[in-house]
Design a protein around this motif. Structure first.
Motif, PDB file in Angstrom:
ATOM      1  N   GLU A 179       0.931  -1.299  -0.059  1.00  0.00           N
ATOM      2  CA  GLU A 179      -0.009   0.207  -0.061  1.00  0.00           C
ATOM      3  C   GLU A 179       0.913   1.297   0.019  1.00  0.00           C
ATOM      4  N   ARG A 180       1.777   1.204   0.709  1.00  0.00           N
ATOM      5  CA  ARG A 180       2.762   2.469   0.700  1.00  0.00           C
ATOM      6  C   ARG A 180       3.556   2.735  -0.533  1.00  0.00           C
ATOM      7  N   ALA A 181       4.035   1.574  -1.033  1.00  0.00           N
ATOM      8  CA  ALA A 181       4.559   1.771  -2.341  1.00  0.00           C
ATOM      9  C   ALA A 181       3.799   2.280  -3.351  1.00  0.00           C
ATOM     10  N   LEU A 182       2.709   1.905  -3.415  1.00  0.00           N
ATOM     11  CA  LEU A 182       1.706   2.430  -4.345  1.00  0.00           C
ATOM     12  C   LEU A 182       1.338   3.778  -4.182  1.00  0.00           C
ATOM     13  N   SER A 183       1.185   4.006  -3.048  1.00  0.00           N
ATOM     14  CA  SER A 183       1.017   5.505  -2.543  1.00  0.00           C
ATOM     15  C   SER A 183       2.090   6.545  -2.910  1.00  0.00           C
ATOM     16  N   ASP A 184       3.277   5.843  -2.782  1.00  0.00           N
ATOM     17  CA  ASP A 184       4.590   6.781  -3.078  1.00  0.00           C
ATOM     18  C   ASP A 184       4.832   6.955  -4.650  1.00  0.00           C
ATOM     19  N   ALA A 185       4.140   6.026  -5.396  1.00  0.00           N
ATOM     20  CA  ALA A 185       4.442   6.119  -6.819  1.00  0.00           C
ATOM     21  C   ALA A 185       4.386   7.454  -7.596  1.00  0.00           C
ATOM     22  N   PRO A 186       3.260   8.293  -7.241  1.00  0.00           N
ATOM     23  CA  PRO A 186       3.203   9.499  -8.004  1.00  0.00           C
ATOM     24  C   PRO A 186       4.221  10.412  -7.585  1.00  0.00           C
ATOM     25  N   GLY A 187       4.521  10.463  -6.483  1.00  0.00           N
ATOM     26  CA  GLY A 187       5.407  11.571  -5.916  1.00  0.00           C
ATOM     27  C   GLY A 187       6.969  11.041  -6.517  1.00  0.00           C
ATOM     28  N   LEU A 188       6.764   9.754  -6.916  1.00  0.00           N
ATOM     29  CA  LEU A 188       8.508   9.506  -7.159  1.00  0.00           C
ATOM     30  C   LEU A 188       8.396   9.395  -8.909  1.00  0.00           C
ATOM     31  N   ASP A 189       7.206  10.153  -9.489  1.00  0.00           N
ATOM     32  CA  ASP A 189       6.933   9.895 -11.214  1.00  0.00           C
ATOM     33  C   ASP A 189       6.984   8.498 -11.662  1.00  0.00           C
ATOM     34  N   LEU A 190       6.635   7.625 -10.862  1.00  0.00           N
ATOM     35  CA  LEU A 190       6.279   6.349 -11.445  1.00  0.00           C
ATOM     36  C   LEU A 190       4.844   6.424 -11.838  1.00  0.00           C
ATOM     37  N   THR A 191       4.701   6.199 -13.236  1.00  0.00           N
ATOM     38  CA  THR A 191       3.321   6.274 -13.486  1.00  0.00           C
ATOM     39  C   THR A 191       2.603   4.880 -14.182  1.00  0.00           C
ATOM     40  N   GLY A 192       3.386   4.043 -13.930  1.00  0.00           N
ATOM     41  CA  GLY A 192       3.021   2.697 -14.645  1.00  0.00           C
ATOM     42  C   GLY A 192       4.053   1.799 -15.482  1.00  0.00           C
ATOM     43  N   PRO A 193       3.501   0.894 -16.136  1.00  0.00           N
ATOM     44  CA  PRO A 193       4.438   0.240 -16.993  1.00  0.00           C
ATOM     45  C   PRO A 193       5.370   1.008 -17.905  1.00  0.00           C
ATOM     46  N   GLY A 194       6.670   0.954 -17.914  1.00  0.00           N
ATOM     47  CA  GLY A 194       7.531   1.714 -18.753  1.00  0.00           C
ATOM     48  C   GLY A 194       8.029   2.657 -18.021  1.00  0.00           C
ATOM     49  N   SER A 195       7.709   2.859 -16.688  1.00  0.00           N
ATOM     50  CA  SER A 195       8.587   4.008 -15.945  1.00  0.00           C
ATOM     51  C   SER A 195       9.640   3.374 -15.308  1.00  0.00           C
ATOM     52  N   ARG A 196      10.782   3.948 -15.415  1.00  0.00           N
ATOM     53  CA  ARG A 196      12.181   3.575 -14.998  1.00  0.00           C
ATOM     54  C   ARG A 196      12.831   4.427 -14.019  1.00  0.00           C
ATOM     55  N   ILE A 197      13.174   4.017 -12.890  1.00  0.00           N
ATOM     56  CA  ILE A 197      13.614   5.144 -12.030  1.00  0.00           C
ATOM     57  C   ILE A 197      15.139   4.679 -11.550  1.00  0.00           C
ATOM     58  N   LEU A 198      15.920   5.777 -11.574  1.00  0.00           N
ATOM     59  CA  LEU A 198      17.311   5.706 -11.218  1.00  0.00           C
ATOM     60  C   LEU A 198      17.205   6.213  -9.527  1.00  0.00           C
ATOM     61  N   SER A 199      17.759   5.056  -8.642  1.00  0.00           N
ATOM     62  CA  SER A 199      17.632   5.441  -7.410  1.00  0.00           C
ATOM     63  C   SER A 199      19.074   5.132  -7.030  1.00  0.00           C
ATOM     64  N   ALA A 200      19.747   6.183  -6.123  1.00  0.00           N
ATOM     65  CA  ALA A 200      21.047   5.907  -5.394  1.00  0.00           C
ATOM     66  C   ALA A 200      20.680   6.085  -4.070  1.00  0.00           C
ATOM     67  N   LEU A 201      19.625   5.927  -3.367  1.00  0.00           N
ATOM     68  CA  LEU A 201      19.156   6.123  -2.113  1.00  0.00           C
ATOM     69  C   LEU A 201      19.712   4.799  -1.422  1.00  0.00           C
ATOM     70  N   PRO A 202      20.039   4.824  -0.235  1.00  0.00           N
ATOM     71  CA  PRO A 202      20.225   3.709   0.531  1.00  0.00           C
ATOM     72  C   PRO A 202      19.088   2.768   0.989  1.00  0.00           C
ATOM     73  N   TYR A 203      19.312   1.656   1.457  1.00  0.00           N
ATOM     74  CA  TYR A 203      18.300   0.833   1.919  1.00  0.00           C
ATOM     75  C   TYR A 203      17.875   0.704   3.295  1.00  0.00           C
ATOM     76  N   ASP A 204      18.574   1.792   3.915  1.00  0.00           N
ATOM     77  CA  ASP A 204      18.290   1.827   5.507  1.00  0.00           C
ATOM     78  C   ASP A 204      17.200   2.894   5.851  1.00  0.00           C
ATOM     79  N   THR A 205      16.519   3.273   4.829  1.00  0.00           N
ATOM     80  CA  THR A 205      15.359   3.942   5.104  1.00  0.00           C
ATOM     81  C   THR A 205      14.069   3.486   4.341  1.00  0.00           C
ATOM     82  N   TRP A 206      12.668   3.711   4.537  1.00  0.00           N
ATOM     83  CA  TRP A 206      11.769   3.553   3.732  1.00  0.00           C
ATOM     84  C   TRP A 206      11.765   3.938   2.435  1.00  0.00           C
ATOM     85  N   GLU A 207      12.256   5.371   2.408  1.00  0.00           N
ATOM     86  CA  GLU A 207      12.306   5.881   1.160  1.00  0.00           C
ATOM     87  C   GLU A 207      13.183   5.365   0.130  1.00  0.00           C
TER      88      GLU A 207
END
Length: 251
Positions: A179-207
């Protein structure tokens, strides 16, 4: 995802049914030059083998706490989804002395010895290479995982309302992760299939976990997961964003 998907493992199964060949996780380590691309099918195979290792090799049961002393890395993705498949609680950077099992990478092996349960070591070397000799007190994941099956079925059905993830001290059920992942998606500009995010954030936070795995998985997107991105200049980063067809960034 499907309307019935309530755990991260469910999301992976739906992705596999929809398009097994598409890239799901592309991993870069800019300190070593490593690049690994995992299709949905390849990732699902790694997850199944690791879940079988957890369930049969480590005797992990639903509710067991698995301390993951690991950075943002493609093998960490595998362990997170394997824990979800079994119903174990993935405790990111958790206290090994309170864990039932521990999985550790370089720099964390001494910490992990506080766990009295099963301990696995990951070299995190390119191509997931074995250790010349595993760290004392640990089994080598790269040695043991290949012998496990390519299909996984939990002995006990996973409860979506049971604890599934601990990160930064906060506990989340499997359903809450989805549920949280889905709610985060718009703020991350993940709009659905084909979206591709580059992330350099560490895995020690929810974000970091959301941008680097759960939100793209929940929306049918994919992730370019970058470790040691500071080693890369801005011009090279721009080229990566273009070549990898990145549509959003989190760093």
């Amino acid at each position: 995802m499907n309307a019935t998907d309530r755990t991260p493992a469910d999301l992976l199964r739906s992705a596999l049914a929809a398009d097994p060949a598409r890239p799901l996780v592309t991993f870069y380590d800019d300190a070593t030059g490593e690049r690994v691309e995992l299709s949905v099918a390849t990732l699902a195979n790694w997850v199944a083998k690791t879940a079988n290792l957890l369930q049969d090799g480590m005797s992990a049961e639903p509710g067991d706490r698995v301390a993951l002393l690991l950075p943002a890395h493609w093998q960490t993705v595998v362990w997170l989804l394997a824990c979800s498949s079994v119903g174990a609680v993935a405790d990111m950077d958790g206290d090994p002395s309170r864990a039932d099992h521990v999985v550790a990478g370089p720099g964390r092996f001494e910490d992990g010895l506080a766990c009295r349960g099963e301990r696995y070591a990951l070299s995190l070397a390119p191509l997931g290479r074995r250790f010349p000799a595993p760290p004392e007190g640990y089994a080598d994941y790269a040695v043991d995982v290949p012998s496990h099956g390519d299909r996984f079925a939990p002995y006990v059905p996973v409860d979506p309302e049971a604890p599934a993830l601990i990160v930064a001290g906060a506990e989340h059920t499997a359903a809450e992760v989805v549920e949280r992942a889905l709610s985060d998606a718009p703020g991350l500009d993940l709009t659905g299939p084909g979206s591709r995010i580059l992330s350099a954030l560490p895995y020690d936070t929810w974000e970091g976990l959301s941008a680097g795995l759960f939100a793209p998985l929940a929306t049918g997107g994919s992730v370019v997961l970058c470790r040691n991105l500071a080693e890369l200049g801005e011009e090279s980063l721009a080229k990566r964003i273009e070549s990898e067809r990145v549509t959003a960034t989190a760093r």
